[in-house]
Design a protein around this motif. Structure first.
Motif, short mmCIF file in Angstrom:
data_model
loop_
_atom_site.label_atom_id
_atom_site.label_comp_id
_atom_site.label_asym_id
_atom_site.label_seq_id
_atom_site.Cartn_x
_atom_site.Cartn_y
_atom_site.Cartn_z
N VAL A 100 0.83 -1.21 0.00
CA VAL A 100 0.00 0.00 0.00
C VAL A 100 0.87 1.26 0.00
O VAL A 100 0.53 2.26 -0.64
N ALA A 101 2.01 1.21 0.69
CA ALA A 101 2.93 2.36 0.64
C ALA A 101 3.41 2.59 -0.79
O ALA A 101 3.51 3.72 -1.26
N PHE A 102 3.69 1.51 -1.52
CA PHE A 102 4.11 1.60 -2.92
C PHE A 102 3.00 2.21 -3.78
O PHE A 102 3.24 3.12 -4.58
N LEU A 103 1.77 1.73 -3.60
CA LEU A 103 0.64 2.23 -4.40
C LEU A 103 0.39 3.70 -4.11
O LEU A 103 0.22 4.51 -5.03
N ILE B 185 -1.85 6.03 -6.33
CA ILE B 185 -2.95 5.09 -6.57
C ILE B 185 -3.67 4.81 -5.25
O ILE B 185 -3.06 4.32 -4.30
N THR B 186 -4.95 5.13 -5.19
CA THR B 186 -5.79 4.77 -4.06
C THR B 186 -6.61 3.55 -4.46
O THR B 186 -7.35 3.60 -5.45
N HIS B 187 -6.48 2.46 -3.74
CA HIS B 187 -7.11 1.20 -4.15
C HIS B 187 -8.62 1.26 -4.02
O HIS B 187 -9.36 0.84 -4.91
N ARG B 188 -9.14 1.68 -2.87
CA ARG B 188 -10.56 1.88 -2.58
C ARG B 188 -11.36 0.59 -2.39
O ARG B 188 -12.56 0.65 -2.16
N ASP B 189 -10.73 -0.57 -2.46
CA ASP B 189 -11.47 -1.81 -2.19
C ASP B 189 -10.53 -2.86 -1.60
O ASP B 189 -10.53 -4.02 -2.02
N LEU B 190 -9.75 -2.45 -0.61
CA LEU B 190 -8.85 -3.39 0.04
C LEU B 190 -9.64 -4.32 0.95
O LEU B 190 -10.38 -3.87 1.83
N LYS B 191 -9.50 -5.60 0.74
CA LYS B 191 -10.17 -6.63 1.54
C LYS B 191 -9.46 -7.95 1.25
O LYS B 191 -8.73 -8.08 0.26
N PRO B 192 -9.65 -8.97 2.12
CA PRO B 192 -8.94 -10.24 1.91
C PRO B 192 -9.21 -10.89 0.56
O PRO B 192 -8.33 -11.54 0.00
N ASP B 193 -10.42 -10.71 0.02
CA ASP B 193 -10.73 -11.29 -1.30
C ASP B 193 -9.85 -10.72 -2.40
O ASP B 193 -9.62 -11.37 -3.43
N ASN B 194 -9.37 -9.49 -2.22
CA ASN B 194 -8.56 -8.83 -3.24
C ASN B 194 -7.07 -8.88 -2.93
O ASN B 194 -6.30 -8.10 -3.48
N VAL B 195 -6.71 -9.78 -2.04
CA VAL B 195 -5.30 -10.03 -1.74
C VAL B 195 -5.01 -11.49 -2.07
O VAL B 195 -5.63 -12.39 -1.50
N LEU B 196 -4.11 -11.72 -3.01
CA LEU B 196 -3.78 -13.08 -3.45
C LEU B 196 -2.46 -13.51 -2.83
O LEU B 196 -1.67 -12.69 -2.36
N VAL B 197 -2.23 -14.83 -2.84
CA VAL B 197 -1.07 -15.39 -2.15
C VAL B 197 -0.32 -16.34 -3.08
O VAL B 197 -0.92 -17.22 -3.71
N CYS B 198 0.99 -16.13 -3.17
CA CYS B 198 1.87 -17.08 -3.85
C CYS B 198 2.60 -17.88 -2.77
O CYS B 198 3.23 -17.30 -1.88
N VAL B 199 2.51 -19.20 -2.83
CA VAL B 199 3.15 -20.06 -1.84
C VAL B 199 4.58 -20.34 -2.29
O VAL B 199 4.81 -20.82 -3.41
N THR B 200 5.55 -20.03 -1.44
CA THR B 200 6.96 -20.27 -1.74
C THR B 200 7.60 -21.02 -0.57
O THR B 200 7.05 -21.04 0.54
N ASP C 245 -7.96 3.93 2.60
CA ASP C 245 -7.26 2.64 2.46
C ASP C 245 -6.63 2.20 3.77
O ASP C 245 -6.58 1.00 4.07
N ILE C 246 -6.15 3.16 4.58
CA ILE C 246 -5.53 2.82 5.85
C ILE C 246 -6.56 2.23 6.81
O ILE C 246 -6.27 1.28 7.55
N PHE C 247 -7.78 2.76 6.80
CA PHE C 247 -8.84 2.19 7.63
C PHE C 247 -9.12 0.75 7.18
O PHE C 247 -9.25 -0.15 8.04
N SER C 248 -9.21 0.52 5.88
CA SER C 248 -9.47 -0.84 5.38
C SER C 248 -8.36 -1.78 5.82
O SER C 248 -8.63 -2.93 6.21
N LEU C 249 -7.12 -1.32 5.75
CA LEU C 249 -6.00 -2.13 6.23
C LEU C 249 -6.14 -2.43 7.72
O LEU C 249 -5.84 -3.54 8.17
N GLY C 250 -6.58 -1.44 8.50
CA GLY C 250 -6.76 -1.65 9.93
C GLY C 250 -7.75 -2.77 10.23
O GLY C 250 -7.52 -3.61 11.10
N VAL C 251 -8.87 -2.79 9.50
CA VAL C 251 -9.85 -3.86 9.66
C VAL C 251 -9.21 -5.21 9.33
O VAL C 251 -9.39 -6.19 10.06
N MET C 252 -8.47 -5.26 8.23
CA MET C 252 -7.82 -6.51 7.82
C MET C 252 -6.76 -6.96 8.82
O MET C 252 -6.70 -8.13 9.20
N PHE C 253 -5.92 -6.02 9.26
CA PHE C 253 -4.86 -6.37 10.20
C PHE C 253 -5.44 -6.93 11.50
O PHE C 253 -4.95 -7.93 12.03
N TRP C 254 -6.47 -6.28 12.01
CA TRP C 254 -7.09 -6.73 13.25
C TRP C 254 -7.62 -8.16 13.07
O TRP C 254 -7.40 -9.03 13.92
#
Length: 402
Positions: free
Chosen positions: A218-221, A226-241, A296-305
């Motif tokens: 998010v710091a990069f965006l 760029i303001t994402h405006r729809d940050l939520k777990p569904d919109n975060v993907l994971v690559c397994v390494t 976006d920071i509020f959305s991240l706060g909900v996700m982090f919690w």
């Protein structure tokens, strides 16, 4: 050199498009291919926003989904590669005019093309940098045995080359029909953040890694404006390494771009459209006020919690368990943003200590709880900026570990 993509299977379907798992024929490298049908101006506007944002991020950050290429479908079997920095003028014109040119013909041909793709097996192919889709309409139904296509790729290619003079004139004049956009992106084998974390036992170290990677993304965006405006777990993907999960922020359909942040100043571009997902929307968005990237920071706060405490809910009308914090109102769950907008004096209880999904991880420490409350502040200016967030998370984790 031409890049050849093969569609293997459908892996997701949403309101706006379909996502396929595929691979590059020459290298075998897996990719995700999203088809976005250009059927109405509202959808097209979202597609162009997503394309523009993804081109801006390109492959420049490990925690933001990478775009490999973009193709414009101009016929039932025709694809046209889009050059970097260019947008299809016909689609821009459609958004501005509020109507799709030749909508009926486009829908009919788009439907035929989509049905053809669903009928093909793993040998259906998309060819980048040509105007050809190597997909046959007479392929047999998908089965477990290895079979051959009734129409070989070479015969399909020859057929595509024999285009009518009218079609060639149309392409040369630039008046191509815009039936769909195809976005070729990196493939994430771990699914979305909900699936990845909730399908595994809780692990504090993994949770901390997820939080830090999201901070970095998010710091990069925000640094790019760029303001994402729809940050939520569904919109975060994971690559397994082997070294652990690599988090990828994705789905930029609701994102907005403005001038990049300079001299460490907070992005002050104001937006007015109420958009996002209920349980992650900031109070100012709920209230219909103008808002900035601090939403976006509020959305991240909900996700982090939710990630740190493993707090989940099941949204009304669905059966899928999702990560997300909330406020209880009797039998009902209320999104944090809505609750704060209705009651400015509401005191959030971090950690929650109840309504958590077993097995439970240890709750966040006092320093992290304090940071979460700052991220979830009613006043957007009281929230830390994306630029400050990663350092504050690292500091909080260090304090709590001591």
């Amino acid at each position: 050199m031409e890049e050849l993509y093969t569609l293997d299977r459908e892996v997701g379907r949403g309101s706006y498009g379909v996502v396929f798992e595929g691979h590059m024929a020459k290298t075998g490298h897996r990719v995700a291919i999203k088809r976005l049908p250009c059927s109405n101006p509202e959808c097209i506007e979202l597609y162009l926003q997503e394309l523009w944002a993804m081109r801006a991020t390109a492959k420049n950050h490990v925690n933001v989904i990478a775009l490999h290429s973009c193709l414009l479908q101009t016929g039932s079997r025709s694809l046209k590669p889009l050059k970097p920095g260019k947008l299809p003028l016909r689609l821009v014109e459609t958004v501005l005019k509020g109507s799709v040119l030749e909508p009926q013909r486009a829908r009919e041909k788009s439907g035929v093309f989509s049905d053809t793709l669903r009928r093909t097996n793993s040998s259906s192919r998309l060819q980048d940098k040509t105007n050809t889709v190597l997909a046959g309409s007479r392929l047999k139904e998908r089965n477990k045995s290895t079979g051959s296509d009734s129409l070989t790729p070479q015969r399909l290619l020859n057929r595509a080359v024999k285009r009518s003079a009218a079609q060639r004139e149309e392409e040369q004049s630039g008046s191509l029909r815009c039936m769909a956009l195809w976005l070729v992106m990196e493939y994430c084998d771990g699914g979305d953040l909900n699936h990845y974390l909730l399908s595994r036992p809780p692990d504090a170290e993994r949770n901390h890694s997820v939080v830090l990677q999201l901070c970095s993304a998010v710091a990069f965006l925000h640094g790019l404006g760029i303001t994402h405006r729809d940050l939520k777990p569904d919109n975060v993907l994971v690559c397994v390494t082997p070294k652990g999960p690599v988090i990828k922020v994705a789905d930029f359909g609701l994102s907005k771009m403005s001038g990049a942040v300079g001299n460490g100043e907070r992005c002050r571009q104001h937006f007015s459209s109420t958009c996002g997902s209920d349980f992650y929307m900031a109070p100012e968005v709920w209230g219909g006020l103008s808002y900035t990237a601090q939403a976006d920071i509020f959305s991240l706060g909900v996700m982090f919690w939710a990630v740190l405490e493993r707090i989940t809910f099941v949204e009304e009308g669905t059966t899928q368990e999702q990560l997300g914090a909330y406020v209880c109102r009797g039998r009902w769950l209320m999104p944090l943003g809505e609750a704060l907008w209705e009651n400015a004096d509401l005191q959030l209880c971090v950690p929650m200590k109840f309504k958590r999904a077993p097995p439970l991880p240890p709750p966040p420490g006092p320093a992290m709880c304090s940071l979460l409350l700052d991220m979830l502040a009613l006043n957007p200016d009281a929230r830390p900026s994306a630029e400050q967030l990663e350092a504050r998370v690292l500091s909080a984790l260090k304090q709590d570990s001591n």
